[in-house]
Scaffold this motif. Structure first.
Motif, PDB file in Angstrom:
ATOM      1  N   GLU A 173     -36.364  35.562 -16.652  1.00  0.00           N
ATOM      2  CA  GLU A 173     -36.860  34.274 -16.160  1.00  0.00           C
ATOM      3  C   GLU A 173     -35.700  33.316 -15.889  1.00  0.00           C
ATOM      4  OE1 GLU A 173     -39.712  31.984 -14.612  1.00  0.00           O
ATOM      5  OE2 GLU A 173     -40.038  33.975 -15.484  1.00  0.00           O
ATOM      6  N   LEU A 176     -34.209  34.428 -12.582  1.00  0.00           N
ATOM      7  CA  LEU A 176     -35.058  34.068 -11.444  1.00  0.00           C
ATOM      8  C   LEU A 176     -34.965  32.582 -11.135  1.00  0.00           C
ATOM      9  CD1 LEU A 176     -38.240  36.227 -12.210  1.00  0.00           C
ATOM     10  CD2 LEU A 176     -36.388  36.720 -10.598  1.00  0.00           C
ATOM     11  N   ARG A 191     -42.369  40.161 -10.351  1.00  0.00           N
ATOM     12  CA  ARG A 191     -41.793  39.710 -11.619  1.00  0.00           C
ATOM     13  C   ARG A 191     -41.620  40.891 -12.576  1.00  0.00           C
ATOM     14  NH1 ARG A 191     -41.296  34.511 -13.228  1.00  0.00           N
ATOM     15  NH2 ARG A 191     -42.566  33.907 -11.428  1.00  0.00           N
TER      16      ARG A 191
END
Length: 300
Positions: A173, A176, A191
């Motif tokens: 995360e 990203l 994801r």
């Protein structure tokens, strides 16, 4: 890009063995210009899947994993500089006798593509650069963590984090958020694929050294002067160039776009307000439209 959707071959080049990916045979073999796609720092050939798919009717595309990334072996001589990666990509093109190609580069891959086009214009017919890593001093604050990879001592901390198997979902995360303008736009499948790729990298012994060495290579390239200076090499590029920048890019500032547009002999600019550092992943349709116009301008 799953194994069912791609073909992967290995290519021996000076100093390395590379993995080269291409879409599975689609019957479109006539009349398409060859293309080569080069990923950025910490990336892989899979970063180009969406764009390659959209250009498949026009470009006979292949994507290469740079030495030490994706499925490619690390270089035998440890050369992870920008010039080392250029050597590998030139070797890839020469081994397949595919040049001149429409050459695509993102971030580190953009710097590699610029240097290659300047040194070997016979191998390139156009350049598409997505957030190219061209020297920017001072860099924007959000790019400092990447630059820290080149600082002695920091890599050891990162290795300890990897050894402790920090929560992979949380680490993914963070990544990203760094490279996407809007990470919330990713589908659950995308994801999950990103998490799986991050986990795979943790299990590859050479992945972290390749990342660190290549980050140091970028920092070193930023300080080069004379004929090897990247901005000097930009001025030597004569083929048509498409520059793609995202206004939400946390690694390469849009302020570089003006200098790049002025420095290239034949440049056009695509600005995507909602994109971050990987516009070809975030907005592949818009990038593909601009690429088609570039290729038409370049004469196919």
């Amino acid at each position: 890009m799953s194994s069912a959707e791609q073909q992967v071959r290995t290519v021996e080049v000076p100093g390395a063995v590379l993995a080269v990916h291409r879409p599975a045979a689609d019957g479109l073999t006539d009349g398409r210009a060859p293309g080569l796609f080069v990923h950025g720092l910490g990336g892989s050939a899979a970063n180009w899947t969406a764009l390659m798919d959209r250009l498949s009717g026009l470009v006979d595309g292949e994507a290469v994993d740079l030495p030490g990334f994706g499925r490619s072996h690390p270089p035998t001589d440890g050369n992870l500089t920008v010039s080392g990666h250029v050597r590998a990509v030139i070797g890839c093109l020469e081994a397949a006798d595919r040049g001149p190609v429409h050459l695509f580069g993102n971030s580190l891959g953009g710097a590699v593509a610029v240097r290659l086009a300047a040194l070997r214009p016979d191998l390139v017919r156009s350049l598409t650069l997505v957030s190219p890593a061209l020297p920017e001093l001072p860099p924007q604050r959000s790019a400092w963590p990447t630059g820290l990879l080149a600082v002695p001592g920091v890599p050891a901390v990162l290795r300890r984090l990897a050894a402790n198997r920090r929560d992979v979902e949380a680490a993914t995360e963070d990544l990203l958020r760094l490279v996407y303008g809007d990470p919330g736009s990713l589908s659950p499948a995308a994801r999950a694929e990103a998490v799986a790729e991050y986990r795979r990298r943790l299990e590859v012994p050479h992945a972290m050294p390749a990342l660190i060495g290549s980050a140091r290579g970028i920092v070193s390239a930023y300080t080069e002067r004379g004929e090897q200076a990247l901005w000097r090499q930009v001025e030597q590029v004569t083929v048509p160039v498409l520059l793609v920048y995202g206004l939400r890019d946390k690694l390469v500032s849009y302020r570089s776009a003006r200098r790049a547009c002025a420095a290239f002999a034949d440049a056009r600019l695509l600005v995507l307000p909602e994109s971050g550092h990987v516009a070809m992943l975030e907005h592949p349709d818009a990038v593909a439209r601009a690429v088609r116009e570039l290729i038409a301008h370049a004469g196919g």
